[in-house]
Write a protein that holds these residues in place. Structure first.
Motif, PDB file in Angstrom:
ATOM      1  N   ASP A   1      11.457  70.522  35.793  1.00  0.00           N
ATOM      2  CA  ASP A   1      11.081  70.513  37.211  1.00  0.00           C
ATOM      3  C   ASP A   1      11.295  71.904  37.801  1.00  0.00           C
TER       4      ASP A   1
ATOM      5  N   HIS B   1      11.384  73.857  41.817  1.00  0.00           N
ATOM      6  CA  HIS B   1      11.221  73.828  43.275  1.00  0.00           C
ATOM      7  C   HIS B   1      11.301  75.246  43.820  1.00  0.00           C
TER       8      HIS B   1
ATOM      9  N   HIS C   1      16.250  66.026  39.184  1.00  0.00           N
ATOM     10  CA  HIS C   1      14.873  65.595  38.908  1.00  0.00           C
ATOM     11  C   HIS C   1      14.521  65.772  37.431  1.00  0.00           C
TER      12      HIS C   1
HETATM   13 MG    MG Z   1      11.289  67.730  41.807  1.00  0.00          MG
END
Ligand code: MG
Length: 383
Positions: A223, A225, A257
Motif C-alpha cells: 500500500d 499513501h 493496510h
Molecule cells: Mg491504504
C-alpha cells in the motif's frame, strides 16, 4: 465420526463435504436438477448453510430422508421434477468423485438403463461361516467394489424401488434392486480415490487427497499513501509526531493496510477495497486497527489463524525505528497474537523515488496463515 459435527457438514478445505459434492453436479451439464436428501429436521440447515453458500442453483428440493438409505433414495425419487429420463444416485459423503466418472456413468446409463460405478477389488475376498471359518475364496479378477454414482433410467429405478418396498426387501445399494429384477446393470470404472467419508480416518485421507491438509497459506500486501500537511501520521496504530501525515479516507495507516491485504490475500478473501470500500462513509476517518479487527473476524470465520507476518515501511523520514516495536505490539494485540508473531521494519529508499522525496510512504507485508482446529468444523452446529 465421534463428536462434533456430522461428517457431511464438516469442512473439507473451504467447503463442507456436502457442498463440495453438490458443486460437482452443479458443474455437470447433463444434470438438470438435484434433490438433496438429509436427516429429518435438518432440511433448513442444509438449505441455508450447505446449498446456499455453495451456490448450488440446481438444487430444487431439500427433503427429509428415511430410516434406511433405501428409504431416503425413495423419498428423493418422489421429489424429482419431471419425471426425468435419467436419475443419478450419489452418496453426499463421496465428494471426491471424478467429474469424468459422473459423465461416463450418465452416458452409459443412456445405453444400458442401469449403471453402477465401482473399482476392482485389490484384496482377496473370502466368505466365512458363523464360526468365523472360511467357506470360500472368491475369484478376485471378477470382483468389483460398488461405489456411487449409480445411474438409472428413471422408470427402471422407480419401479425397482417400488417393488422392493412392496416386498419389504432392503438392499445395500440401488443397483441390487434392479439386479434382483433380472435387469442388466453395467459396471463403470470409478476411482480408488472416490472414497466414502464415514470415519475420522476417511476424513484425513480425503484431506490428503484434495491437498486440503496443506495447513499453510501465504499472502502479500502492498500500500502507498501520499504525505500531506495537516494530517496526523498514523502507522501501526500509533500517531507519530511529525510535520506531515498520510492522506486517505480512513486514518491512512499504510502499514496496517498492507498487513490487512496480506492477511486477506492469504485467506483467498479478496482485498481491503472489497471489504472496506473508500466510497463508504462509515469508514471515513476510522482507525485502521478497527478494520484490522474485522479482518481477524473474516479469518476466524474461514477457520484460519495467523502464523506470523513480516512487514516493511518505506519512508525517507521521519526516523521510524524507535516506534516499530510498539507498532508491532499494536497490530499483534488486535490480531490476538503475541508480539513476536508480527514484525515491523522500516527503511529509507536512499532518497530515490517518491518515498525518497518524502512525497509518500509505502508498506509491504507478507503473512502466513494456518488452518485452525476450529476451522475443520462449521461453527454453531454441534452434535
Ligand atoms: Mg491504504
Amino acid at each position: 465420526m465421534g463428536g462434533g459435527l456430522r461428517k457431511q457438514y464438516r469442512l473439507l478445505g473451504d467447503l463442507p463435504v456436502v457442498s463440495r459434492t453438490l458443486t460437482i453436479f452443479e458443474k455437470e451439464p447433463a444434470v438438470g436438477s438435484v434433490v438433496l436428501v438429509v436427516p429429518p429436521g435438518e432440511e433448513d440447515y442444509c438449505r441455508n448453510e450447505l446449498v446456499g453458500p455453495a451456490g448450488c442453483r440446481k438444487v430444487v428440493a431439500v427433503v427429509a430422508g428415511g430410516e434406511h438409505r433405501q428409504d431416503s433414495v425413495w423419498a428423493g425419487l418422489q421429489c424429482l421434477p419431471g419425471p426425468p429420463d435419467i436419475v443419478v444416485v450419489h452418496d453426499a459423503v463421496r465428494p471426491l468423485v471424478n467429474p469424468e466418472t459422473v459423465k461416463e456413468a450418465i452416458n452409459a446409463a443412456v445405453s444400458y438403463g442401469a449403471v453402477v460405478v465401482g473399482v476392482p477389488a485389490k484384496d482377496t475376498v473370502k466368505t466365512v461361516n458363523a464360526l468365523g471359518m472360511v467357506v470360500e475364496t472368491l475369484p478376485r479378477d471378477r470382483l468389483y467394489l460398488a461405489q456411487t454414482p449409480q445411474v438409472f433410467s428413471f422408470d427402471i429405478i422407480f419401479e425397482a424401488h417400488r417393488e422392493a418396498r412392496v416386498e419389504g426387501f432392503y438392499g445395500s445399494d440401488d443397483a441390487v434392486l434392479v439386479e434382483r429384477r433380472g435387469l442388466p446393470v453395467r459396471m463403470v470404472h470409478g476411482g480408488y480415490d472416490n472414497i466414502k467419508i464415514t470415519t475420522p480416518e476417511d476424513f484425513m485421507v480425503a484431506a490428503a487427497l484434495t491437498g486440503e491438509n496443506t495447513l499453510l497459506r501465504v499472502g502479500h500486501g502492498y500500500d502507498v499513501h501520499r504525505l500531506v500537511a495537516d494530517r496526523p501520521l498514523v502507522l501501526g496504530g500509533m500517531t507519530i509526531p511529525w510535520e506531515k501525515g498520510l492522506d486517505g479516507h480512513s486514518d491512512a495507516d499504510v502499514l496496517c493496510h498492507a498487513l490487512m491485504d496480506a492477511l486477506l490475500g492469504a485467506a483467498g478473501a479478496g482485498d481491503i477495497g472489497r471489504h472496506f470500500p473508500p466510497t463508504d462513509e462509515a469508514f471515513r476517518g476510522i482507525s485502521s486497527l478497527t478494520l484490522l479487527a474485522e479482518v481477524r473476524k473474516i479469518l476466524e470465520t474461514r477457520g484460519l489463524g495467523v502464523v506470523n507476518a513480516d512487514t516493511v515501511i518505506l519512508a525517507e523520514k521521519p526516523q521510524l525505528a524507535p516506534y516499530t516495536g510498539q507498532m508491532a505490539a499494536n497490530l499483534a494485540a488486535v490480531l490476538g497474537l503475541s508480539d513476536s508473531r508480527i514484525n515491523v521494519k522500516a527503511t529509507t529508499t536512499e532518497g530515490l523515488g517518491y518515498t525518497g522525496r518524502a512525497e509518500g510512504i509505502a508498506a509491504y507485508a507478507v503473512a502466513l496463515l494456518h488452518r485452525t482446529s476450529a476451522g475443520s468444523e462449521v461453527s454453531g452446529r454441534e452434535r
